[in-house]
Structure formats: C-alpha cells, structure tokens
Design a protein around this motif. Structure first.
Motif, PDB file in Angstrom:
ATOM      1  N   MET A 149      38.129  38.539  42.296  1.00  0.00           N
ATOM      2  CA  MET A 149      39.442  39.167  42.485  1.00  0.00           C
ATOM      3  C   MET A 149      40.459  38.190  43.088  1.00  0.00           C
ATOM      4  O   MET A 149      41.668  38.418  43.007  1.00  0.00           O
ATOM      5  CB  MET A 149      39.317  40.394  43.387  1.00  0.00           C
ATOM      6  N   GLY A 150      39.969  37.096  43.667  1.00  0.00           N
ATOM      7  CA  GLY A 150      40.855  36.054  44.176  1.00  0.00           C
ATOM      8  C   GLY A 150      41.247  35.025  43.130  1.00  0.00           C
ATOM      9  O   GLY A 150      41.904  34.025  43.465  1.00  0.00           O
ATOM     10  N   ASN A 151      40.860  35.243  41.866  1.00  0.00           N
ATOM     11  CA  ASN A 151      41.218  34.365  40.753  1.00  0.00           C
ATOM     12  C   ASN A 151      40.941  32.884  41.053  1.00  0.00           C
ATOM     13  O   ASN A 151      41.835  32.042  40.995  1.00  0.00           O
ATOM     14  CB  ASN A 151      42.689  34.564  40.382  1.00  0.00           C
ATOM     15  N   PRO A 152      39.669  32.555  41.394  1.00  0.00           N
ATOM     16  CA  PRO A 152      39.346  31.168  41.732  1.00  0.00           C
ATOM     17  C   PRO A 152      39.285  30.263  40.504  1.00  0.00           C
ATOM     18  O   PRO A 152      39.088  30.738  39.376  1.00  0.00           O
ATOM     19  CB  PRO A 152      37.966  31.283  42.376  1.00  0.00           C
ATOM     20  N   GLU A 153      39.438  28.962  40.747  1.00  0.00           N
ATOM     21  CA  GLU A 153      39.241  27.953  39.705  1.00  0.00           C
ATOM     22  C   GLU A 153      37.753  27.746  39.442  1.00  0.00           C
ATOM     23  O   GLU A 153      37.346  27.465  38.317  1.00  0.00           O
ATOM     24  CB  GLU A 153      39.881  26.629  40.130  1.00  0.00           C
ATOM     25  N   ILE A 154      36.944  27.833  40.505  1.00  0.00           N
ATOM     26  CA  ILE A 154      35.507  27.632  40.397  1.00  0.00           C
ATOM     27  C   ILE A 154      34.816  28.602  41.335  1.00  0.00           C
ATOM     28  O   ILE A 154      35.306  28.889  42.428  1.00  0.00           O
ATOM     29  CB  ILE A 154      35.114  26.163  40.709  1.00  0.00           C
ATOM     30  N   LEU A 155      33.677  29.123  40.885  1.00  0.00           N
ATOM     31  CA  LEU A 155      32.913  30.100  41.646  1.00  0.00           C
ATOM     32  C   LEU A 155      31.669  29.429  42.204  1.00  0.00           C
ATOM     33  O   LEU A 155      30.853  28.883  41.460  1.00  0.00           O
ATOM     34  CB  LEU A 155      32.517  31.257  40.720  1.00  0.00           C
ATOM     35  N   LEU A 156      31.509  29.457  43.534  1.00  0.00           N
ATOM     36  CA  LEU A 156      30.331  28.911  44.204  1.00  0.00           C
ATOM     37  C   LEU A 156      29.414  30.065  44.578  1.00  0.00           C
ATOM     38  O   LEU A 156      29.780  30.923  45.399  1.00  0.00           O
ATOM     39  CB  LEU A 156      30.729  28.147  45.481  1.00  0.00           C
ATOM     40  N   LEU A 157      28.229  30.097  43.985  1.00  0.00           N
ATOM     41  CA  LEU A 157      27.262  31.164  44.233  1.00  0.00           C
ATOM     42  C   LEU A 157      26.076  30.592  45.000  1.00  0.00           C
ATOM     43  O   LEU A 157      25.308  29.797  44.459  1.00  0.00           O
ATOM     44  CB  LEU A 157      26.766  31.769  42.916  1.00  0.00           C
ATOM     45  N   ASP A 158      25.929  30.999  46.255  1.00  0.00           N
ATOM     46  CA  ASP A 158      24.863  30.466  47.098  1.00  0.00           C
ATOM     47  C   ASP A 158      23.671  31.415  47.099  1.00  0.00           C
ATOM     48  O   ASP A 158      23.741  32.510  47.660  1.00  0.00           O
ATOM     49  CB  ASP A 158      25.393  30.261  48.531  1.00  0.00           C
ATOM     50  N   GLU A 159      22.583  30.993  46.453  1.00  0.00           N
ATOM     51  CA  GLU A 159      21.318  31.734  46.393  1.00  0.00           C
ATOM     52  C   GLU A 159      21.515  33.194  45.960  1.00  0.00           C
ATOM     53  O   GLU A 159      21.110  34.126  46.667  1.00  0.00           O
ATOM     54  CB  GLU A 159      20.625  31.697  47.768  1.00  0.00           C
ATOM     55  N   PRO A 160      22.112  33.438  44.798  1.00  0.00           N
ATOM     56  CA  PRO A 160      22.378  34.826  44.398  1.00  0.00           C
ATOM     57  C   PRO A 160      21.135  35.648  44.113  1.00  0.00           C
ATOM     58  O   PRO A 160      21.211  36.885  44.114  1.00  0.00           O
ATOM     59  CB  PRO A 160      23.232  34.673  43.135  1.00  0.00           C
TER      60      PRO A 160
END
Length: 233
Positions: A149-160
């Motif tokens: 929802m923050g419209n990021p350029e890149i998504l960092l997913l830590d241990e999903p």
C-alpha cells in the motif's frame, strides 16, 4: 534497482556484515539465502536504515539512500516486511492497510485498497476483523499487503515462511509468484532453500556475514556443493 556495496555492519563492538555486495535488477525476485544467523536480517535492516552501516553504501535507482533516516528510506521506495510481522493488533485489517497507504517516490498509486483486495481476497473477507485475531499466515499476508500500500520500488521480505504451517507456506509462495509475474521487484531473505527454489529467479548466498555465491536460481539448483556447504541443515 538496488545496489549494496561493501556494507560493514556492527552491533556494538561485534561485526556482523563484512563487505556485503548485492545487486537486484528491476522485476527480479532475488533470494538471499543462508543459515540462521548468517546475516540475512541484518542486511535487510541495513538497507532499510534500521541498523546504519559503518562502511559501504546502498543505492536505489542510482541514488544513495544509506545514511538517511528509515522513514526517508521508506519514502524513497524501500518496502520492508520484517520477520516478526508487526501488525497493529487493536486495529482492523482495513485500518492496517490504510495506515500503510502512501504514494510511491514518484507519485505512483499502483496499489489501492481495491487492488489489494483483488490480489488478497482473504483480506477482503476479513476487512473488519482486528488484526490481532488473525492467524500467523493471515498476519503475514496483511503485512505484505500493508507494505504494498506504500507503493514501494522494491519489496524486502524477511523470512516470510518462518513459523508457518506447510499449507500456509505454499499459499505465501503462490502469492510471491503472483507478485513476481506482475513485475514487482522482490528481495527475499530465507533459510528455507526449497521454498525459494520454486519462486525466486536469482539467488545470493550469505555465510558468516559475507556473500559467498551468486547465480540464477537454476544455477543454485544444480550446484550440490554450494547447497551442501552453506544451506544444508
């Protein structure tokens, strides 16, 4: 999209990262793999500005973002989903999503409530439920959706996938593949190699705070020596 160059990170007097270099191209899904304690989460926290690096730099789209406050790094386009999820438990699902809502660094509004509910139908059916009453898997989906929802350029997913039942891990994997097919750029930290083999396009392996291997996910799949040395439990 994202370049990490020569990162040294310390916790007090203890050095955790040693000259970490990392590159993620637009629309890639890069898996940062390593055993527990290898430095994956610290790398993410350094990128997000939560743990400032002592040396090195982080660039997003060519601009240096290291050294900025975490909220400014978020505004620049880094969307960070921490491993412990961190929902707002006394707020509804929809309130959590609205809390995370902002335009992208260039005014983008690709992610709206309507689009989120289309991609995450389970959240649409729970929009009025308190986030603290969701299961672990539902909270994981909510934190990913809230970050989008923050419209990021890149998504960092830590241990999903950490701590989730196998059927929920499969659902999270399908979601990440769907996001990848939509062109979302993803950096994914995991110790679950088998989870990443089915969803990532590229792989980087970290061990004892240093990058020891880089390749496509197919290259990693075929490299038994690397898998046995750095990723076997």
């Amino acid at each position: 999209m994202l370049e990490v160059n020569g990162l040294d990170v310390f916790y007090g007097a203890s050095q955790i990262l040693f000259g970490v270099d990392l590159k993620v191209e637009k629309s890639q899904t890069m898996a940062l793999l390593g055993r527990n304690g290898a430095g994956k989460s610290t790398t993410f926290k350094a990128i997000a500005g939560i743990v400032p690096p002592r040396r090195g730099e982080v660039r997003l789209g060519g601009d240096v973002i290291s050294g900025r406050k975490p909220y400014r790094i978020a505004r620049a386009g880094i969307g960070f989903v921490p491993e412990d999820r961190q929902v707002f438990p006394e707020h509804t699902v929809e309130d959590n999503l609205l809390i995370g809502m902002k335009k992208g660094p260039n005014g983008e509004s690709h992610w709206t409530l309507e689009r989120i509910y289309d991609i995450f139908p389970i959240l649409a059916s729970m929009r009025t439920r308190m986030a603290g009453r969701l299961s672990g898997g539902e909270q994981q989906m909510l934190t990913i959706a809230r970050t989008l929802m923050g419209n990021p350029e890149i998504l960092l997913l830590d241990e999903p996938s950490e701590g989730l039942a196998p059927i929920i891990v499969q659902s999270i994997g399908e979601l990440i593949k769907q996001l990848r097919e939509m062109g979302v750029t993803i950096l994914l930290a995991e110790q679950n190699m088998h989870f990443c083999l089915g969803i990532a396009t590229h792989a980087t392996v970290v061990d004892k705070g240093q990058i020891v291997y880089r390749d496509t996910i197919e290259g990693l799949r075929a490299n038994d020596a690397i898998k046995q040395r750095y990723l076997a439990i």
